[in-house]
Write a protein that holds these residues in place. Structure first.
Motif, PDB file in Angstrom:
ATOM      1  N   PRO A  61      -9.365   2.999 -14.224  1.00 14.94           N
ATOM      2  CA  PRO A  61      -8.680   2.115 -13.641  1.00 14.94           C
ATOM      3  C   PRO A  61      -8.027   0.297 -14.810  1.00 14.94           C
ATOM      4  N   THR A  62      -7.107   0.048 -14.260  1.00 22.32           N
ATOM      5  CA  THR A  62      -6.855  -0.587 -13.972  1.00 22.32           C
ATOM      6  C   THR A  62      -5.776  -1.511 -13.117  1.00 22.32           C
ATOM      7  N   THR A  63      -5.373  -2.389 -13.770  1.00 20.49           N
ATOM      8  CA  THR A  63      -4.911  -3.963 -13.068  1.00 20.49           C
ATOM      9  C   THR A  63      -3.484  -3.871 -13.280  1.00 20.49           C
ATOM     10  N   SER A  64      -2.697  -4.505 -13.011  1.00 16.24           N
ATOM     11  CA  SER A  64      -1.543  -5.442 -13.093  1.00 16.24           C
ATOM     12  C   SER A  64      -1.088  -6.490 -11.653  1.00 16.24           C
ATOM     13  N   LEU A  65       0.168  -7.392 -12.516  1.00 10.54           N
ATOM     14  CA  LEU A  65       0.073  -8.315 -11.418  1.00 10.54           C
ATOM     15  C   LEU A  65       2.046  -8.162 -11.524  1.00 10.54           C
ATOM     16  N   ALA A  66       2.128  -7.857  -9.936  1.00 16.13           N
ATOM     17  CA  ALA A  66       4.012  -7.945  -9.554  1.00 16.13           C
ATOM     18  C   ALA A  66       4.280  -9.349  -8.907  1.00 16.13           C
ATOM     19  N   THR A  67       5.684  -8.923  -8.319  1.00 13.36           N
ATOM     20  CA  THR A  67       6.049  -9.988  -7.138  1.00 13.36           C
ATOM     21  C   THR A  67       6.089  -8.711  -6.468  1.00 13.36           C
ATOM     22  N   VAL A  68       6.362  -9.218  -5.043  1.00 12.10           N
ATOM     23  CA  VAL A  68       7.102  -8.806  -4.156  1.00 12.10           C
ATOM     24  C   VAL A  68       9.494  -9.473  -4.610  1.00 12.10           C
ATOM     25  N   ASN A  69      10.114  -8.280  -5.020  1.00 10.26           N
ATOM     26  CA  ASN A  69      11.279  -8.088  -5.406  1.00 10.26           C
ATOM     27  C   ASN A  69      12.203  -8.284  -4.227  1.00 10.26           C
ATOM     28  N   GLY A  70      11.993  -7.358  -3.102  1.00  8.61           N
ATOM     29  CA  GLY A  70      12.555  -7.384  -2.510  1.00  8.61           C
ATOM     30  C   GLY A  70      11.824  -6.892  -0.714  1.00  8.61           C
ATOM     31  N   ALA A  71      11.956  -7.504   0.087  1.00  3.51           N
ATOM     32  CA  ALA A  71      11.273  -7.643   1.739  1.00  3.51           C
ATOM     33  C   ALA A  71      12.584  -7.295   2.494  1.00  3.51           C
ATOM     34  N   SER A  72      12.528  -6.186   3.112  1.00  4.39           N
ATOM     35  CA  SER A  72      13.676  -5.963   4.098  1.00  4.39           C
ATOM     36  C   SER A  72      12.983  -6.684   5.727  1.00  4.39           C
ATOM     37  N   ALA A  73      13.442  -6.893   6.516  1.00  5.10           N
ATOM     38  CA  ALA A  73      13.130  -7.460   7.265  1.00  5.10           C
ATOM     39  C   ALA A  73      14.101  -6.218   8.764  1.00  5.10           C
ATOM     40  N   THR A  74      14.822  -5.269   8.117  1.00 10.64           N
ATOM     41  CA  THR A  74      15.699  -4.385   8.686  1.00 10.64           C
ATOM     42  C   THR A  74      14.996  -2.854   8.589  1.00 10.64           C
ATOM     43  N   THR A  75      14.210  -2.240   7.347  1.00  8.54           N
ATOM     44  CA  THR A  75      13.634  -1.251   7.590  1.00  8.54           C
ATOM     45  C   THR A  75      12.339  -1.251   7.564  1.00  8.54           C
ATOM     46  N   GLY A  76      11.893  -3.042   6.798  1.00 11.12           N
ATOM     47  CA  GLY A  76      10.546  -3.176   7.131  1.00 11.12           C
ATOM     48  C   GLY A  76       9.883  -2.582   6.291  1.00 11.12           C
ATOM     49  N   ALA A  77      10.601  -2.324   4.658  1.00  6.93           N
ATOM     50  CA  ALA A  77       9.821  -2.038   3.467  1.00  6.93           C
ATOM     51  C   ALA A  77       9.547  -2.794   2.779  1.00  6.93           C
ATOM     52  N   VAL A  78       8.718  -2.906   1.351  1.00  2.21           N
ATOM     53  CA  VAL A  78       8.940  -4.086   0.358  1.00  2.21           C
ATOM     54  C   VAL A  78       9.100  -3.256  -0.670  1.00  2.21           C
ATOM     55  N   ASP A  79       9.225  -3.819  -2.043  1.00  4.21           N
ATOM     56  CA  ASP A  79       9.371  -3.467  -3.380  1.00  4.21           C
ATOM     57  C   ASP A  79       9.080  -4.455  -3.905  1.00  4.21           C
ATOM     58  N   ILE A  80       8.554  -4.371  -5.048  1.00  8.37           N
ATOM     59  CA  ILE A  80       7.560  -4.844  -6.096  1.00  8.37           C
ATOM     60  C   ILE A  80       7.988  -4.987  -7.790  1.00  8.37           C
ATOM     61  N   THR A  81       7.773  -4.970  -8.616  1.00  7.88           N
ATOM     62  CA  THR A  81       8.226  -5.576 -10.044  1.00  7.88           C
ATOM     63  C   THR A  81       7.380  -4.386 -10.655  1.00  7.88           C
ATOM     64  N   ASP A  82       8.324  -4.272 -11.377  1.00  5.70           N
ATOM     65  CA  ASP A  82       7.530  -3.588 -12.164  1.00  5.70           C
ATOM     66  C   ASP A  82       5.436  -3.313 -13.049  1.00  5.70           C
ATOM     67  N   GLY A  83       5.359  -4.814 -12.578  1.00  9.17           N
ATOM     68  CA  GLY A  83       4.172  -5.284 -12.885  1.00  9.17           C
ATOM     69  C   GLY A  83       3.834  -5.586 -14.525  1.00  9.17           C
ATOM     70  N   THR A  84       2.576  -6.780 -14.530  1.00 11.02           N
ATOM     71  CA  THR A  84       2.525  -6.980 -15.932  1.00 11.02           C
ATOM     72  C   THR A  84       0.754  -6.770 -15.871  1.00 11.02           C
TER      73      THR A  84
END
Length: 92
Positions: A61-84
């Protein structure tokens, strides 16, 4: 593996000024979770650009911290950063 909407990220807290904190746990590594549009329903869940996501890979198990970098109202999809990666070493 792929994201399934029956195991969505969970909202931990909503900031008073802005930015929410989310927690997501699955057997997918951060390299999979941070692919574009992984969270196919993230926008509908309330995820927005700048939100913080704690991602726990239960297989490693590993844990990472990331941020939302792309939230689209059009597609509903979300992209997050690579994570630390959050170190889980206990050397004592």
């Amino acid at each position: 593996m792929a994201y399934v909407t029956s195991n969505p990220p969970r909202l931990i807290t909503q900031g008073i000024i802005g930015g929410k904190l989310w927690y997501y746990e699955s057997a997918d590594p951060i390299a999979t979770v941070n692919t574009d549009a992984y969270f196919s329903n993230g926008y509908a869940l309330g995820m927005r650009n700048g939100d913080t996501v704690i991602v726990r890979d239960t297989a490693t198990p590993t844990t990472s911290l990331a941020t939302v970098n792309g939230a689209s109202a059009t597609t509903g999809a979300v992209d997050i950063t690579d994570g630390t990666a959050i170190t889980q070493t206990d050397s004592d």
